[in-house]
Design an enzyme around this catalytic site. Structure first.
Site, mmCIF file in Angstrom:
data_model
loop_
_atom_site.group_PDB
_atom_site.id
_atom_site.type_symbol
_atom_site.label_atom_id
_atom_site.label_comp_id
_atom_site.label_asym_id
_atom_site.label_seq_id
_atom_site.Cartn_x
_atom_site.Cartn_y
_atom_site.Cartn_z
ATOM 1 N N LEU A 34 -12.081 -2.377 -2.057
ATOM 2 C CA LEU A 34 -11.141 -3.700 -2.420
ATOM 3 C C LEU A 34 -12.333 -4.972 -2.404
ATOM 4 C CD1 LEU A 34 -8.153 -3.097 -0.340
ATOM 5 C CD2 LEU A 34 -8.402 -2.711 -2.673
ATOM 6 N N GLU B 123 -13.508 -1.165 11.738
ATOM 7 C CA GLU B 123 -12.644 -2.132 12.579
ATOM 8 C C GLU B 123 -11.250 -2.266 12.166
ATOM 9 O OE1 GLU B 123 -14.171 -6.437 13.966
ATOM 10 O OE2 GLU B 123 -13.518 -6.649 11.770
ATOM 11 N N ASP B 124 -10.908 -2.203 10.833
ATOM 12 C CA ASP B 124 -9.700 -2.544 10.759
ATOM 13 C C ASP B 124 -8.678 -1.288 11.093
ATOM 14 O OD1 ASP B 124 -10.323 -4.897 9.306
ATOM 15 O OD2 ASP B 124 -11.090 -3.895 7.433
ATOM 16 N N HIS C 261 -9.759 -12.102 6.682
ATOM 17 C CA HIS C 261 -9.409 -11.960 7.902
ATOM 18 C C HIS C 261 -9.582 -13.089 8.942
ATOM 19 C CE1 HIS C 261 -9.775 -7.433 6.910
ATOM 20 N NE2 HIS C 261 -8.546 -7.423 7.223
ATOM 21 N N CYS D 220 -17.113 -5.874 10.633
ATOM 22 C CA CYS D 220 -16.168 -4.735 10.024
ATOM 23 C C CYS D 220 -16.442 -3.263 10.231
ATOM 24 C CB CYS D 220 -15.983 -5.148 8.558
ATOM 25 S SG CYS D 220 -15.751 -6.747 8.331
ATOM 26 N N ARG E 87 -3.122 -9.184 5.412
ATOM 27 C CA ARG E 87 -3.001 -8.106 5.726
ATOM 28 C C ARG E 87 -2.268 -7.508 6.955
ATOM 29 N NH1 ARG E 87 -7.547 -5.403 3.570
ATOM 30 N NH2 ARG E 87 -7.851 -6.128 1.587
ATOM 31 N N ARG F 93 -5.584 1.681 2.119
ATOM 32 C CA ARG F 93 -6.393 1.957 3.344
ATOM 33 C C ARG F 93 -5.392 2.422 4.328
ATOM 34 N NH1 ARG F 93 -10.603 -2.385 5.267
ATOM 35 N NH2 ARG F 93 -11.070 -0.583 6.343
HETATM 36 C C1 CIR Z 1 -10.882 -4.764 2.414
HETATM 37 O O1 CIR Z 1 -10.626 -5.594 1.324
HETATM 38 O O2 CIR Z 1 -10.340 -4.085 3.226
HETATM 39 C C2 CIR Z 1 -12.515 -4.198 2.546
HETATM 40 N N1 CIR Z 1 -13.166 -4.444 1.138
HETATM 41 C C3 CIR Z 1 -13.244 -5.313 3.543
HETATM 42 C C4 CIR Z 1 -12.590 -5.191 4.912
HETATM 43 C C5 CIR Z 1 -13.562 -6.070 5.686
HETATM 44 N N2 CIR Z 1 -13.101 -5.734 7.102
HETATM 45 C C6 CIR Z 1 -12.806 -6.656 7.834
HETATM 46 O O3 CIR Z 1 -13.225 -7.878 7.827
HETATM 47 N N3 CIR Z 1 -12.799 -6.578 9.201
#
Ligand code: CIR
Length: 270
Positions: free
Chosen positions: A33, A80-81, A176, A263, A146, A100
């Protein structure tokens, strides 16, 4: 209660991370994404940058568990997410990004190797770890595209059960919370853009990241070092002036997917 944790609260001692979990990027990374408009990441370059990231965490004293790539989830290198790790419990998230959501299944199994107290965010609540910033035993939670209020409320409930607490911060402009703000311990906050005037952050010493270097606001404190992305001289100077030892990493390929330094790992104390 974890002995080192109570020491942190009573003696205001910052204690060090001992472990990290990361996941190597897969070839499907190019389908991750993004709203960045910077083109597609180069898989081989991303792998090299990831390898250096792991080496730098190890140089900061962490034992790093490197998970195999998971091709079914293009964004799964952004571990991290999928979880929030506290000194007292782990919380498995419920990512707001539909593509995700499934990342958490394997992450839970990995976290079970380290934690016995594991909680979960449940639908319709959503929460991604990039929206959670730890400041001692208080967790700031970004309400973003999110992470919704129900997810944040669930997290606050869980934190309170373990004697910690949390509060919400609304965000409008970035992906985020930690896209724009980073806690560097010792009451120092690297902060950029919309968070410069947030009343929630009034009590911190602010290290202001200029708008032209906003990507560098996603930096991380790791055991008295601060990891920053390469190519942001003003940020480097300001954080150096604040007394930190800096480690710079090339993050070009992850930036193309809106991913930053925080992340790419879950950092914790087990
Ligand atoms: C997303 O859009 O979920 C990933 N491309 C990037 C996630 C980045 N994560 C974060 O900042 N903790």
């Amino acid at each position: 209660m974890d002995e080192s944790y109570s020491m942190r609260n009573t003696e205001k001692q910052v204690f060090m991370f001992s472990n990290a979990i990361v996941r190597k990027p897969g070839k499907s990374l190019i389908k991750g994404l993004t709203g960045a408009n910077l083109g597609s990441p180069d898989y081989h370059k991303a792998l090299d940058q990831h390898e250096i990231y792991v080496e730098v965490l190890e140089a900061c004293g962490l034992t790093v568990k490197v998970l195999d790539p998971d091709e079914s989830f293009p964004d799964s290198t952004f571990v991290e997410d999928a979880a929030v790790l506290t000194p007292l419990c782990a919380i498995i998230t419920n990512p707001g990004a539909e593509s995700r959501r499934g990342e958490v299944v394997e992450m839970k199994e990995v976290i079970e190797e380290y934690y016995t107290d594991i909680e979960e965010i449940r639908s319709p609540g959503t929460l991604e770890g990039g929206d959670v910033m730890m400041v001692g035993d208080h967790y700031y939670i970004g309400i973003s595209e999110r992470t919704n209020m129900m997810g944040a409320e669930q997290l606050i409930q869980i934190l309170r059960q373990y004697g910690m607490d949390g509060s919400m911060v609304r965000l409008e402009e970035v992906l985020h919370l930690k896209t724009g703000v980073a806690y560097l311990e010792n009451n120092n906050l690297a902060v950029c853009g919309e968070f410069l005037t947030s009343p929630e952050f009034i009590r911190f010493n602010k290290i202001v990241i200029p708008e032209t270097e906003s990507y560098a606001a996603n930096c991380i404190w790791v055991n008295d070092h601060v990891l920053i992305p390469k190519g942001y001289p003003e940020t480097k100077q300001k954080i150096t002036d604040a007394g930190y030892s800096i480690k710079e990493l090339d993050m070009s390929e992850f930036r193309k997917l809106d991913g930053g330094l925080s992340c790419l790992s879950l950092r914790f104390w087990k």
